[in-house]
Design a protein around this motif. Structure first.
Motif, PDB file in Angstrom:
ATOM      1  N   TRP A  46       1.003  -1.000  -0.124  1.00  0.00           N
ATOM      2  CA  TRP A  46       0.233  -0.011  -0.185  1.00  0.00           C
ATOM      3  C   TRP A  46       0.939   0.989  -0.233  1.00  0.00           C
ATOM      4  O   TRP A  46       0.341   2.449  -0.596  1.00  0.00           O
ATOM      5  CB  TRP A  46      -1.092   0.252   1.166  1.00  0.00           C
ATOM      6  N   ILE A  47       2.131   1.665   1.177  1.00  0.00           N
ATOM      7  CA  ILE A  47       2.593   2.612   0.857  1.00  0.00           C
ATOM      8  C   ILE A  47       3.528   3.051  -0.315  1.00  0.00           C
ATOM      9  O   ILE A  47       3.318   3.694  -0.977  1.00  0.00           O
ATOM     10  CB  ILE A  47       3.328   2.667   2.302  1.00  0.00           C
ATOM     11  N   VAL A  48       3.877   1.614  -0.499  1.00  0.00           N
ATOM     12  CA  VAL A  48       5.109   1.339  -2.286  1.00  0.00           C
ATOM     13  C   VAL A  48       3.713   1.572  -3.202  1.00  0.00           C
ATOM     14  O   VAL A  48       4.637   3.135  -3.494  1.00  0.00           O
ATOM     15  CB  VAL A  48       5.615  -0.098  -2.735  1.00  0.00           C
ATOM     16  N   THR A  49       2.650   1.701  -3.234  1.00  0.00           N
ATOM     17  CA  THR A  49       1.453   2.191  -4.792  1.00  0.00           C
ATOM     18  C   THR A  49       1.382   3.959  -3.955  1.00  0.00           C
ATOM     19  O   THR A  49       1.582   4.904  -4.740  1.00  0.00           O
ATOM     20  CB  THR A  49       0.706   1.607  -4.285  1.00  0.00           C
ATOM     21  N   MET A  50       0.890   3.791  -2.337  1.00  0.00           N
ATOM     22  CA  MET A  50       0.712   5.461  -3.194  1.00  0.00           C
ATOM     23  C   MET A  50       1.550   6.118  -2.152  1.00  0.00           C
ATOM     24  O   MET A  50       1.359   7.515  -3.328  1.00  0.00           O
ATOM     25  CB  MET A  50      -0.263   5.051  -1.225  1.00  0.00           C
ATOM     26  N   LYS A  51       2.482   5.934  -1.668  1.00  0.00           N
ATOM     27  CA  LYS A  51       3.892   7.217  -1.008  1.00  0.00           C
ATOM     28  C   LYS A  51       5.183   6.806  -2.298  1.00  0.00           C
ATOM     29  O   LYS A  51       5.091   8.401  -2.392  1.00  0.00           O
ATOM     30  CB  LYS A  51       4.199   7.117  -0.117  1.00  0.00           C
ATOM     31  N   HIS A  52       4.903   6.397  -3.288  1.00  0.00           N
ATOM     32  CA  HIS A  52       6.097   6.666  -4.008  1.00  0.00           C
ATOM     33  C   HIS A  52       5.624   6.110  -5.304  1.00  0.00           C
ATOM     34  O   HIS A  52       6.168   6.784  -6.589  1.00  0.00           O
ATOM     35  CB  HIS A  52       7.097   4.812  -3.664  1.00  0.00           C
ATOM     36  N   ALA A  53       5.269   5.430  -5.872  1.00  0.00           N
ATOM     37  CA  ALA A  53       4.169   4.828  -7.023  1.00  0.00           C
ATOM     38  C   ALA A  53       4.029   6.136  -7.735  1.00  0.00           C
ATOM     39  O   ALA A  53       4.034   7.025  -8.893  1.00  0.00           O
ATOM     40  CB  ALA A  53       3.871   3.739  -7.701  1.00  0.00           C
ATOM     41  N   LEU A  54       2.466   6.022  -7.139  1.00  0.00           N
ATOM     42  CA  LEU A  54       1.599   7.406  -7.464  1.00  0.00           C
ATOM     43  C   LEU A  54       1.875   8.649  -7.426  1.00  0.00           C
ATOM     44  O   LEU A  54       1.441   9.248  -8.736  1.00  0.00           O
ATOM     45  CB  LEU A  54       0.146   7.187  -6.695  1.00  0.00           C
ATOM     46  N   ARG A  55       3.009   9.399  -6.573  1.00  0.00           N
ATOM     47  CA  ARG A  55       3.272  10.545  -6.432  1.00  0.00           C
ATOM     48  C   ARG A  55       4.336  10.716  -7.504  1.00  0.00           C
ATOM     49  O   ARG A  55       3.605  11.861  -8.255  1.00  0.00           O
ATOM     50  CB  ARG A  55       4.406  10.931  -4.736  1.00  0.00           C
ATOM     51  N   ASN A  56       4.880   9.857  -7.984  1.00  0.00           N
ATOM     52  CA  ASN A  56       5.966   9.976  -9.242  1.00  0.00           C
ATOM     53  C   ASN A  56       4.990  10.076 -10.665  1.00  0.00           C
ATOM     54  O   ASN A  56       5.590  10.360 -11.418  1.00  0.00           O
ATOM     55  CB  ASN A  56       7.013   9.313  -9.183  1.00  0.00           C
ATOM     56  N   ALA A  57       3.859   8.989 -10.562  1.00  0.00           N
ATOM     57  CA  ALA A  57       3.633   8.916 -11.845  1.00  0.00           C
ATOM     58  C   ALA A  57       2.358  10.117 -12.159  1.00  0.00           C
ATOM     59  O   ALA A  57       2.189  10.359 -13.567  1.00  0.00           O
ATOM     60  CB  ALA A  57       2.254   7.749 -10.994  1.00  0.00           C
ATOM     61  N   LEU A  58       1.849  10.282 -10.954  1.00  0.00           N
ATOM     62  CA  LEU A  58       1.211  11.793 -10.851  1.00  0.00           C
ATOM     63  C   LEU A  58       1.579  13.075 -12.233  1.00  0.00           C
ATOM     64  O   LEU A  58       0.980  13.967 -12.449  1.00  0.00           O
ATOM     65  CB  LEU A  58       0.070  12.013 -10.571  1.00  0.00           C
ATOM     66  N   ILE A  59       2.643  13.438 -11.647  1.00  0.00           N
ATOM     67  CA  ILE A  59       3.601  14.749 -12.556  1.00  0.00           C
ATOM     68  C   ILE A  59       3.721  14.057 -14.088  1.00  0.00           C
ATOM     69  O   ILE A  59       2.835  15.838 -14.407  1.00  0.00           O
ATOM     70  CB  ILE A  59       4.615  14.403 -11.949  1.00  0.00           C
ATOM     71  N   PRO A  60       3.720  13.818 -14.305  1.00  0.00           N
ATOM     72  CA  PRO A  60       2.675  13.538 -15.820  1.00  0.00           C
ATOM     73  C   PRO A  60       1.902  14.571 -16.266  1.00  0.00           C
ATOM     74  O   PRO A  60       1.341  14.660 -17.504  1.00  0.00           O
ATOM     75  CB  PRO A  60       3.855  12.942 -16.500  1.00  0.00           C
ATOM     76  N   ILE A  61       0.842  13.864 -15.970  1.00  0.00           N
ATOM     77  CA  ILE A  61      -0.209  13.815 -15.755  1.00  0.00           C
ATOM     78  C   ILE A  61      -0.349  15.670 -15.609  1.00  0.00           C
ATOM     79  O   ILE A  61      -2.140  15.754 -16.369  1.00  0.00           O
ATOM     80  CB  ILE A  61      -1.391  12.845 -14.510  1.00  0.00           C
ATOM     81  N   ILE A  62      -0.224  16.216 -14.897  1.00  0.00           N
ATOM     82  CA  ILE A  62      -0.167  17.131 -14.641  1.00  0.00           C
ATOM     83  C   ILE A  62      -0.710  18.125 -16.279  1.00  0.00           C
ATOM     84  O   ILE A  62      -1.005  18.696 -16.285  1.00  0.00           O
ATOM     85  CB  ILE A  62       0.462  18.665 -14.144  1.00  0.00           C
ATOM     86  N   THR A  63       0.400  17.982 -16.554  1.00  0.00           N
ATOM     87  CA  THR A  63       0.943  18.660 -18.515  1.00  0.00           C
ATOM     88  C   THR A  63      -0.250  18.266 -19.163  1.00  0.00           C
ATOM     89  O   THR A  63      -0.986  18.497 -19.997  1.00  0.00           O
ATOM     90  CB  THR A  63       2.376  17.534 -18.638  1.00  0.00           C
TER      91      THR A  63
END
Lengths: 316, 340
Positions: A226-243
């Motif tokens: 859960w922490i791996v996904t929520m805290k590490h993976a998603l936080r980085n994956a969502l950055i390009p989504i801003i663009t």
């Protein structure tokens, strides 16, 4: 940080200038001059000539351009050819509804696409994944006006659940509930396209991050999934989504034009259509300019937001 | 502009499990893609650590057949391809397929589907099915035409910009930013209303604002490919620039362009339909799926005469869906790092 922002702003200035140039060129594509539209065939040519001189249409083109820019900087976008209202005022009163529609659709689209995309990626190739991806394809393939018409047909005419157009009911109270009822259909149709686009990007971005080595390290350290996904993976994956979200803004404008026509929503899209019908060139030009500037601002903000989220980009 | 670079990397990554790091500049992104493209061109798949590596070196299938086989693995993409081919055939052979002349007026107007008119007739009395078939021509012409124009133009701009760099690059990219700032539909509507709506104008205007994405893609690819050793070798050998550009750099840069162009065809078809729907596209009496949908704006047509607007809408939906499937399949097929 400020360095980056200043650099971006500086680059934006010639682009802004170029936008006005392009807009000005487009204005002059119109056959005949603006004066020709008020033509009364009985006017003697000398009076016409005088009028042209008065309006400054015989000045060299660069002078016309400078005068036009001067007017714009003072907030004067010209006057509508049909009802002689100030274009600035016209756009001002219509932009609110459009922004409401666009904003709601964007928000709804994001709220649908983010969870769907993330779950799709986490459970790749599951049934949910196929449904989400299939839905996304449908969302981007269906023409918005067709979806709008079908939505009106189903929800308004057959099921009689929701109003078929306009922003508030005739003789209604125009209160929040009423407005919301009117907002649902157009916003949903627009949100469908947005969500369709976003789901695929979110999914791809998350999938890619999931394969990264640093996640393997995190798991090896014993962190829960859960922490791996929520805290590490998603936080980085969502950055390009801003663009990607920022890049949906021009699409929103386009969708707004079509859907405002289908749903008779009183925004700038409908203003554009009406102006086209009546060949109201000053209004069209004003709209064109404003939309381009809004898109430019949106891209600028997106870039800056992205640089906050991803520090690597500041040092390019 | 970083935004567009990232967008493009995300574009290449979407739909596949792999892809380049979405957060880095396009240079690296297209670089790795191009590097492995060169590898795959030599028929070598996988990395040296992969046990299959040596085996594939011996097999050395041609690049083209590998792409074709990867494409054929996507059933939806193949279905899309079959549909599109059938559609193009239908457009070409319309006069032989359509039961009636699309402009001919029959005595029964607004008639529901019958034996004589399979999809009924419209408000003036023209056969809906025939108009539907002929309208395919409009979509095919606009889709293919606009895309052909803007791919050529965008590739040229991107290639020159990427290869020469410096102030040429600066200027071209600013120009691209300028064109990119105008929201498509709005500006196309404005220009078409100024110049008058007809097939040629629409095609040209569609192309006029779509070349920007291709330019950016090509520029990114060229930027990274030009660092590759084989290009430096070509320069050292004294080849002239146009030759290097067109014979060596561009063929490797084309993959994302092809994918983008395919999606572009779908987008062009939708925009043409939208324009025609708004009355600013193909005009009556010429048939276009969009202007056939125009009729549905009246509430009576919407409720009582579904045969007038549902078929054209479905045609647009199916066509665009098919082309999008093809694009997706192409993207997976052309990406040299597709996971098996």
């Amino acid at each position: 940080m400020m360095n980056y922002i200043i650099r971006r702003l500086l680059i934006a200035i010639p682009v802004l200038f170029g936008i006005t140039l392009l807009n000005f060129t487009i204005i002059h594509l119109a056959p005949g001059s603006p004066v020709d539209m008020y033509l009364d065939p009985n006017i003697p040519p000398e009076a016409l000539e005088e009028r042209r001189e008065q309006l400054g249409l015989n000045d060299p083109i660069w002078q016309q351009y400078l005068k036009w820019i001067g007017q714009i900087l003072q907030g004067n976008l010209g006057y509508s050819a049909t009802n002689f209202e100030s274009v600035t005022a016209l756009i001002g009163e219509r932009i609110g509804p459009t922004l409401t529609l666009m904003g709601t659709a964007l928000l709804a689209g994001i709220l649908i696409a983010l969870p769907l995309g993330i779950i799709s990626a986490l459970r790749q190739n599951s049934v949910l994944d196929y449904i989400a991806t299939g839905g996304a394809f449908l969302g981007i393939s269906v023409p918005q006006f067709f979806l709008g018409l079908a939505a009106i047909y189903i929800f308004s005419l057959e099921l009689n659940l929701l109003p078929s157009g306009g922003m508030k009911s005739l003789g209604g109270d125009g209160g929040l509930a009423d407005r919301l009822k009117h907002l649902i259909l157009p916003a949903s149709v627009l949100a469908a396209s947005i969500a369709g686009q976003l789901v695929r990007y979110v999914r791809a971005s998350v999938l890619e991050i999931l394969g990264q080595d640093y996640l393997r390290t995190a798991r090896a350290k014993g962190l829960s999934e859960w922490i791996v996904t929520m805290k590490h993976a998603l936080r980085n994956a969502l950055i390009p989504i801003i663009t990607v979200i920022g890049l949906q803004i021009p699409i929103l404008f386009g969708g707004a034009v079509i859907l405002e026509e289908v749903f008779q929503w009183p925004g700038i899209g409908q203003l554009a259509i009406d102006s086209i019908m009546t060949r109201d060139y000053p209004t069209l030009m004003g709209l064109n300019l404003i939309s381009a500037i809004v898109v430019l601002m949106a891209n600028l903000l997106t870039d800056i937001a992205y640089s906050f989220a991803d520090p690597r980009i500041r040092f390019k | 502009m970083p935004t567009a670079d990232i967008m493009r990397s995300a574009e290449t990554a979407a739909g596949t499990a792999t892809g380049t790091a979405a957060g880095t500049a396009a240079g690296t992104a297209a670089g790795t893609a191009a590097g492995t493209a060169a590898d795959t061109a030599a028929g070598i798949g996988g990395t040296p650590a992969d046990p299959e590596y040596g085996r594939e070196m011996e097999e050395e299938r041609s690049y083209l057949s590998q792409i074709v086989r990867r494409f054929l693995r996507h059933r939806l993409a193949v279905a899309g391809l079959i549909y599109t081919v059938l559609l193009i055939l239908m457009a070409i052979f319309a006069p032989w397929i359509a039961p009636h002349d699309p402009y001919a007026i029959h005595p029964a107007f607004e008639a529901p589907p019958s034996g004589e008119h399979w999809l009924g007739t419209d408000q003036i009395g023209r056969d809906v099915l025939s108009r539907l078939i002929y309208a395919a021509r409009v979509s095919v012409i606009v889709g293919l035409g606009a895309v052909a124009i803007y791919v050529v133009f965008g590739t040229l701009v991107g290639a020159i910009s990427g290869y020469y760099g410096g102030w040429v690059d600066m200027v071209f990219m600013r120009i691209t930013d300028i064109f990119m700032s105008f929201p498509h539909i709005m500006v196309i509507l404005v220009i078409v209303s100024l110049l008058g709506p007809n097939l040629l104008t629409i095609t040209m205007v569609l192309a006029m604002f779509a070349w920007t994405s291709v330019a950016r893609i090509v520029r990114g690819s060229v930027l990274s490919i030009k660092q590759m050793d084989y290009i430096r070798a070509a320069t050292a050998l004294g080849f002239r620039t146009p030759r290097i550009l067109f014979l060596h750099i561009l063929p490797n840069a084309l993959a994302p362009v092809i994918v983008n162009a395919t999606f572009g065809i779908a987008a062009a078809i939708i925009i043409e339909a939208a324009l025609s729907f708004l009355g600013m596209g193909v005009q009556s009496p010429m048939a276009s799926w969009g202007n056939m949908l125009n009729a549905a704006q009246s509430l009576t047509t919407l409720t009582d005469q579904p045969w007038l607007w549902v078929p054209p809408g479905l045609m647009i939906l199916l066509t665009v869906l098919a082309i999008n499937f093809i694009g997706d399949g192409l993207r997976d097929a052309l990406d040299p790092k597709t996971l098996k």
